[in-house]
Motif scaffolding. Structure first.
Motif, short mmCIF file in Angstrom:
data_model
loop_
_atom_site.label_atom_id
_atom_site.label_comp_id
_atom_site.label_asym_id
_atom_site.label_seq_id
_atom_site.Cartn_x
_atom_site.Cartn_y
_atom_site.Cartn_z
N UNK A 1 1.01 -1.12 0.24
CA UNK A 1 -0.27 0.27 -0.08
C UNK A 1 0.54 1.56 -0.09
N UNK A 2 2.12 1.26 0.89
CA UNK A 2 2.83 2.53 0.63
C UNK A 2 3.81 2.21 -0.78
N UNK A 3 3.89 3.21 -1.17
CA UNK A 3 5.43 3.36 -2.46
C UNK A 3 6.90 3.48 -1.75
N UNK A 4 7.43 2.37 -2.11
CA UNK A 4 8.52 2.05 -1.77
C UNK A 4 9.85 3.20 -2.22
N UNK A 5 9.99 4.39 -1.43
CA UNK A 5 10.91 5.07 -1.82
C UNK A 5 12.35 5.21 -1.18
N UNK A 6 12.13 4.54 -0.07
CA UNK A 6 13.22 3.41 0.29
C UNK A 6 14.48 3.17 -0.80
N UNK A 7 13.93 2.11 -0.73
CA UNK A 7 14.15 0.76 -1.20
C UNK A 7 14.51 1.21 -3.10
N UNK A 8 13.77 2.41 -3.52
CA UNK A 8 14.22 3.39 -4.84
C UNK A 8 15.56 4.39 -4.86
N UNK A 9 15.07 4.43 -4.04
CA UNK A 9 16.29 5.38 -3.33
C UNK A 9 17.73 4.28 -3.41
N UNK A 10 17.81 3.19 -3.21
CA UNK A 10 18.28 2.01 -3.68
C UNK A 10 19.24 1.88 -4.70
N UNK A 11 17.83 0.92 -5.52
CA UNK A 11 17.66 1.13 -7.00
C UNK A 11 18.59 2.31 -7.70
N UNK A 12 17.88 3.90 -7.20
CA UNK A 12 18.55 4.21 -8.45
C UNK A 12 20.76 4.50 -8.17
N UNK A 13 21.08 4.39 -6.66
CA UNK A 13 22.19 3.90 -6.56
C UNK A 13 23.19 3.27 -7.20
N UNK A 14 22.26 1.89 -7.35
CA UNK A 14 22.87 1.00 -8.27
C UNK A 14 22.82 1.10 -9.39
N UNK A 15 22.15 1.35 -9.89
CA UNK A 15 21.57 2.08 -11.47
C UNK A 15 22.74 2.09 -11.52
N UNK A 16 23.38 3.53 -10.29
CA UNK A 16 24.64 4.41 -11.32
C UNK A 16 26.11 4.10 -10.79
N UNK A 17 25.69 3.83 -9.79
CA UNK A 17 27.30 2.07 -9.34
C UNK A 17 27.32 1.37 -11.14
N UNK A 18 26.74 0.79 -11.56
CA UNK A 18 26.58 0.25 -12.56
C UNK A 18 27.43 1.14 -13.32
N UNK A 19 26.67 2.27 -13.74
CA UNK A 19 26.91 2.95 -14.78
C UNK A 19 28.27 3.63 -14.92
N UNK A 20 28.57 3.41 -13.54
CA UNK A 20 30.47 3.53 -12.94
C UNK A 20 31.34 3.39 -13.64
N UNK A 21 31.37 1.80 -12.61
CA UNK A 21 32.33 0.73 -12.98
C UNK A 21 32.36 0.26 -14.58
N UNK A 22 31.09 0.58 -15.18
CA UNK A 22 30.97 -0.34 -16.47
C UNK A 22 31.61 0.56 -16.69
N UNK A 23 31.47 2.43 -17.61
CA UNK A 23 32.69 3.46 -17.93
C UNK A 23 33.61 3.10 -17.59
N UNK A 24 34.12 2.92 -16.33
CA UNK A 24 35.38 2.81 -15.81
C UNK A 24 36.34 1.21 -16.22
#
Length: 256
Positions: A48-71
């Motif tokens: 019933x609630x939006x998983x805002x905290x989980x979504x923050x984690x999802x965003x960090x994961x996506x950024x880290x994936x992009x970072x390490x693929x770029x490096x």
């Protein structure tokens, strides 16, 4: 403003992780027998609630994936043997004879020199202050994260990538600096992964046997199972009831 918020919340609800139907490595090690069985039985969660905290984690994961693929691409273009494998999928085992597949946040092959003789899995956890303090004080990520880490290592070894260590990086969600984070590192212990899979398969055998009688009998058995004291998922299932005093009651479900 309401329309803008609705767009954001609808997008969060429809994230791939939110819609995942098959159980994943991150769920197998939950200490809650009830919720593991409910997940294996295919029970729907009432989010019933939006998983805002989980979504923050999802965003960090996506950024880290992009970072390490770029490096990784930059280093390889210079002829350097530095290789990061980000969000690579591995099969960690089977439940009911079905492959359980998950994505490892980051894998460090042994040629990096960080861990001579074998690779290392790394899992990102973006956590609040209380979780971070608990993990730091105990040097223990808890059964869920421990099982997840060793399951991924099992998957990499099975795929032909010698993996000798596992790591969970607890990143502070509420602090101003990564200095407050915590690295948990452990030698790969195959028995941890095997025990987690055996537990899930044993529950699945019981569920399937009870379902041959009726789904009601199966569901009553799930409701009777032990629940972890701090489980976040219990209240998301239909058999979670709270009385006027805020106490959980299962009597109505079990017809007691």
């Amino acid at each position: 403003m309401h329309a803008i918020r609705k767009i954001i919340e609808t997008t969060i609800r429809n994230q791939p992780r939110s819609l995942q139907k098959t159980i994943g490595p991150s769920e197998i090690g939950t200490p809650c027998d009830h919720c593991l069985a409910a997940r294996l039985a295919g029970w729907a969660k009432n989010d019933t609630e939006i998983g805002w905290l989980a979504f923050i984690g999802t965003c960090v994961h996506a950024w880290l994936e992009h970072l390490f693929n770029t490096v990784d691409k930059e280093e390889n273009s210079l002829g350097r043997p530095l290789t990061f494998l980000a969000e690579q999928r591995v099969t960690v085992g089977q439940i009911r004879g079905v492959d359980i597949i998950g994505s490892t946040d980051l894998y460090l092959p042994d040629q990096m020199g960080t861990n001579p003789g074998g690779g290392m899995t790394i899992d990102w956890k973006i956590v609040g202050d209380s979780t971070l303090k608990k993990v730091k004080n105990s040097d223990d990520p808890g059964p869920k994260y421990t099982a997840q880490a060793h399951l991924y290592a099992k998957g990499w070894n099975a795929a032909g990538y010698p993996t000798t260590h596992v790591c969970v990086y607890f990143m502070p969600r509420n602090q101003m600096s990564l200095d407050k984070g915590y690295w948990w590192i452990d030698e790969y212990r195959p028995q941890i992964a095997q025990t987690a899979l055996e537990r899930a398969n044993n529950l699945a055998v019981n569920l399937d046997a009870l379902e041959t009688i009726s789904t009601q009998v199966r569901d009553q058995w799930i409701t009777s199972l032990d629940r972890a004291p701090d489980c976040w998922d219990c209240k998301k299932y239909d058999d979670y009831h709270t009385d006027a005093n805020g106490q959980t009651s299962l009597a109505g479900v079990l017809n007691l």
